[in-house]
Design a protein around this motif. Structure first.
Motif, PDB file in Angstrom:
ATOM      1  N   ALA A 187       0.848  -1.202   0.000  1.00 16.81           N
ATOM      2  CA  ALA A 187       0.000   0.000   0.000  1.00 16.81           C
ATOM      3  C   ALA A 187       0.879   1.246   0.000  1.00 16.81           C
ATOM      4  O   ALA A 187       1.798   1.369   0.794  1.00 16.81           O
ATOM      5  N   ILE A 188       0.611   2.157  -0.924  1.00 15.32           N
ATOM      6  CA  ILE A 188       1.330   3.429  -0.988  1.00 15.32           C
ATOM      7  C   ILE A 188       0.538   4.505  -0.264  1.00 15.32           C
ATOM      8  O   ILE A 188       1.069   5.285   0.505  1.00 15.32           O
ATOM      9  N   ALA A 189      -0.777   4.531  -0.526  1.00 20.88           N
ATOM     10  CA  ALA A 189      -1.662   5.526   0.095  1.00 20.88           C
ATOM     11  C   ALA A 189      -3.049   4.915   0.194  1.00 20.88           C
ATOM     12  O   ALA A 189      -3.426   4.082  -0.634  1.00 20.88           O
ATOM     13  N   GLU A 190      -3.809   5.319   1.209  1.00 27.72           N
ATOM     14  CA  GLU A 190      -5.170   4.804   1.331  1.00 27.72           C
ATOM     15  C   GLU A 190      -6.075   5.797   2.043  1.00 27.72           C
ATOM     16  O   GLU A 190      -5.623   6.606   2.839  1.00 27.72           O
ATOM     17  N   ILE A 191      -7.346   5.723   1.677  1.00 28.15           N
ATOM     18  CA  ILE A 191      -8.378   6.560   2.274  1.00 28.15           C
ATOM     19  C   ILE A 191      -9.489   5.625   2.738  1.00 28.15           C
ATOM     20  O   ILE A 191      -9.968   4.790   1.965  1.00 28.15           O
ATOM     21  N   SER A 192      -9.891   5.750   3.992  1.00 25.95           N
ATOM     22  CA  SER A 192     -10.957   4.900   4.516  1.00 25.95           C
ATOM     23  C   SER A 192     -12.121   5.771   4.976  1.00 25.95           C
ATOM     24  O   SER A 192     -12.084   6.987   4.874  1.00 25.95           O
ATOM     25  N   GLY A 193     -13.162   5.131   5.474  1.00 23.99           N
ATOM     26  CA  GLY A 193     -14.304   5.873   5.995  1.00 23.99           C
ATOM     27  C   GLY A 193     -15.506   5.901   5.065  1.00 23.99           C
ATOM     28  O   GLY A 193     -16.518   6.522   5.375  1.00 23.99           O
ATOM     29  N   PHE A 194     -15.410   5.247   3.919  1.00 29.74           N
ATOM     30  CA  PHE A 194     -16.545   5.140   3.004  1.00 29.74           C
ATOM     31  C   PHE A 194     -16.362   3.888   2.164  1.00 29.74           C
ATOM     32  O   PHE A 194     -15.264   3.345   2.071  1.00 29.74           O
ATOM     33  N   GLU A 195     -17.453   3.415   1.565  1.00 32.59           N
ATOM     34  CA  GLU A 195     -17.371   2.242   0.705  1.00 32.59           C
ATOM     35  C   GLU A 195     -17.184   2.690  -0.741  1.00 32.59           C
ATOM     36  O   GLU A 195     -18.057   3.332  -1.320  1.00 32.59           O
ATOM     37  N   ALA A 196     -16.036   2.384  -1.296  1.00 29.45           N
ATOM     38  CA  ALA A 196     -15.740   2.712  -2.694  1.00 29.45           C
ATOM     39  C   ALA A 196     -16.276   1.584  -3.568  1.00 29.45           C
ATOM     40  O   ALA A 196     -15.930   0.423  -3.364  1.00 29.45           O
ATOM     41  N   THR A 197     -17.122   1.932  -4.526  1.00 32.57           N
ATOM     42  CA  THR A 197     -17.717   0.913  -5.391  1.00 32.57           C
ATOM     43  C   THR A 197     -17.046   0.839  -6.760  1.00 32.57           C
ATOM     44  O   THR A 197     -16.996  -0.215  -7.362  1.00 32.57           O
ATOM     45  N   ARG A 198     -16.526   1.966  -7.239  1.00 29.22           N
ATOM     46  CA  ARG A 198     -15.880   2.006  -8.554  1.00 29.22           C
ATOM     47  C   ARG A 198     -14.698   2.964  -8.520  1.00 29.22           C
ATOM     48  O   ARG A 198     -14.679   3.924  -7.747  1.00 29.22           O
ATOM     49  N   VAL A 199     -13.740   2.715  -9.409  1.00 30.37           N
ATOM     50  CA  VAL A 199     -12.566   3.578  -9.516  1.00 30.37           C
ATOM     51  C   VAL A 199     -12.223   3.742 -10.996  1.00 30.37           C
ATOM     52  O   VAL A 199     -12.352   2.802 -11.776  1.00 30.37           O
ATOM     53  N   ALA A 200     -11.827   4.951 -11.377  1.00 30.11           N
ATOM     54  CA  ALA A 200     -11.411   5.238 -12.751  1.00 30.11           C
ATOM     55  C   ALA A 200     -10.208   6.169 -12.695  1.00 30.11           C
ATOM     56  O   ALA A 200     -10.146   7.073 -11.872  1.00 30.11           O
ATOM     57  N   VAL A 201      -9.253   5.928 -13.560  1.00 33.28           N
ATOM     58  CA  VAL A 201      -8.049   6.754 -13.619  1.00 33.28           C
ATOM     59  C   VAL A 201      -8.242   7.828 -14.675  1.00 33.28           C
ATOM     60  O   VAL A 201      -8.677   7.551 -15.789  1.00 33.28           O
ATOM     61  N   LEU A 202      -7.937   9.080 -14.286  1.00 32.17           N
ATOM     62  CA  LEU A 202      -8.067  10.228 -15.192  1.00 32.17           C
ATOM     63  C   LEU A 202      -6.674  10.802 -15.411  1.00 32.17           C
ATOM     64  O   LEU A 202      -6.260  11.695 -14.703  1.00 32.17           O
ATOM     65  N   GLY A 203      -5.945  10.277 -16.340  1.00 33.38           N
ATOM     66  CA  GLY A 203      -4.574  10.733 -16.560  1.00 33.38           C
ATOM     67  C   GLY A 203      -3.606  10.015 -15.634  1.00 33.38           C
ATOM     68  O   GLY A 203      -3.899   8.955 -15.103  1.00 33.38           O
ATOM     69  N   THR A 204      -2.450  10.605 -15.423  1.00 26.72           N
ATOM     70  CA  THR A 204      -1.409   9.929 -14.645  1.00 26.72           C
ATOM     71  C   THR A 204      -1.469  10.210 -13.154  1.00 26.72           C
ATOM     72  O   THR A 204      -0.887   9.468 -12.374  1.00 26.72           O
ATOM     73  N   GLN A 205      -2.157  11.270 -12.728  1.00 26.44           N
ATOM     74  CA  GLN A 205      -2.136  11.637 -11.314  1.00 26.44           C
ATOM     75  C   GLN A 205      -3.503  11.945 -10.722  1.00 26.44           C
ATOM     76  O   GLN A 205      -3.593  12.498  -9.636  1.00 26.44           O
ATOM     77  N   THR A 206      -4.561  11.588 -11.403  1.00 24.76           N
ATOM     78  CA  THR A 206      -5.900  11.885 -10.909  1.00 24.76           C
ATOM     79  C   THR A 206      -6.742  10.622 -10.932  1.00 24.76           C
ATOM     80  O   THR A 206      -6.743   9.882 -11.914  1.00 24.76           O
ATOM     81  N   ILE A 207      -7.465  10.394  -9.839  1.00 28.42           N
ATOM     82  CA  ILE A 207      -8.275   9.189  -9.679  1.00 28.42           C
ATOM     83  C   ILE A 207      -9.686   9.595  -9.280  1.00 28.42           C
ATOM     84  O   ILE A 207      -9.876  10.401  -8.370  1.00 28.42           O
ATOM     85  N   ALA A 208     -10.682   9.041  -9.964  1.00 28.28           N
ATOM     86  CA  ALA A 208     -12.085   9.246  -9.607  1.00 28.28           C
ATOM     87  C   ALA A 208     -12.559   8.001  -8.873  1.00 28.28           C
ATOM     88  O   ALA A 208     -12.283   6.875  -9.299  1.00 28.28           O
ATOM     89  N   VAL A 209     -13.263   8.206  -7.761  1.00 26.58           N
ATOM     90  CA  VAL A 209     -13.750   7.092  -6.957  1.00 26.58           C
ATOM     91  C   VAL A 209     -15.244   7.276  -6.717  1.00 26.58           C
ATOM     92  O   VAL A 209     -15.673   8.293  -6.172  1.00 26.58           O
TER      93      VAL A 209
END
Length: 148
Positions: free
Chosen positions: A73-95
């Protein structure tokens, strides 16, 4: 246990080779590969993936190691249920989350920073589709509603 193998193609040799492999958490619901993340010390590099799961989402390194080892694990965010993830370029992530929201995160220097939190759908309509196409982000909820 969820095993992942990342394959890479060689543009010069036209062959496919194993780039990375690792074990992912059992709570993983979706995986997206971040492009162009390579250390300078190795020619093959390694894959970095964003994982959606029941306990939030994570960015993990799939360095080359035995398959019986969990991905680092490099980085993580908790406290909600993530159902989907999409990468937007090299440094942006939509969850997408289970409450009908989409969070846009910046991933820089191995840290995640929340850029936007958009409540797109009713809180009882989890995000079931999250896809990126250039400048567009398509989100759909389990109720069948869509937003672009």
């Amino acid at each position: 246990r969820l095993n992942i193998k990342v394959m890479a193609t060689s543009a010069t040799q036209g062959r496919v080779h194993l780039c990375s492999r690792a074990i992912l958490p059992d709570t993983t619901t979706q995986v997206a590969i971040l492009p162009h993340v390579r250390p300078s010390k190795t020619a093959l590099g390694y894959a970095v993936v964003a994982l959606a799961g029941h306990n939030g989402f994570q960015v993990r390194s799939l360095e080359q190691h035995p398959t019986d080892q969990p991905a680092k694990a490099i980085a993580e965010i908790s406290g909600f249920e993530a159902t989907r993830v999409a990468v937007l370029g090299t440094q942006t992530i939509a969850v997408g989350d289970s409450a009908g929201g989409v969070r846009i995160w910046y991933f820089r220097r191995n840290e995640l920073r929340l850029a936007h939190h958009l409540q797109l759908f009713d809180a009882k309509s989890p995000i079931s589709v999250l896809e990126s196409a250039g400048d567009l982000l398509l989100a759909a909820s389990s109720s069948g509603a869509t937003r672009c």
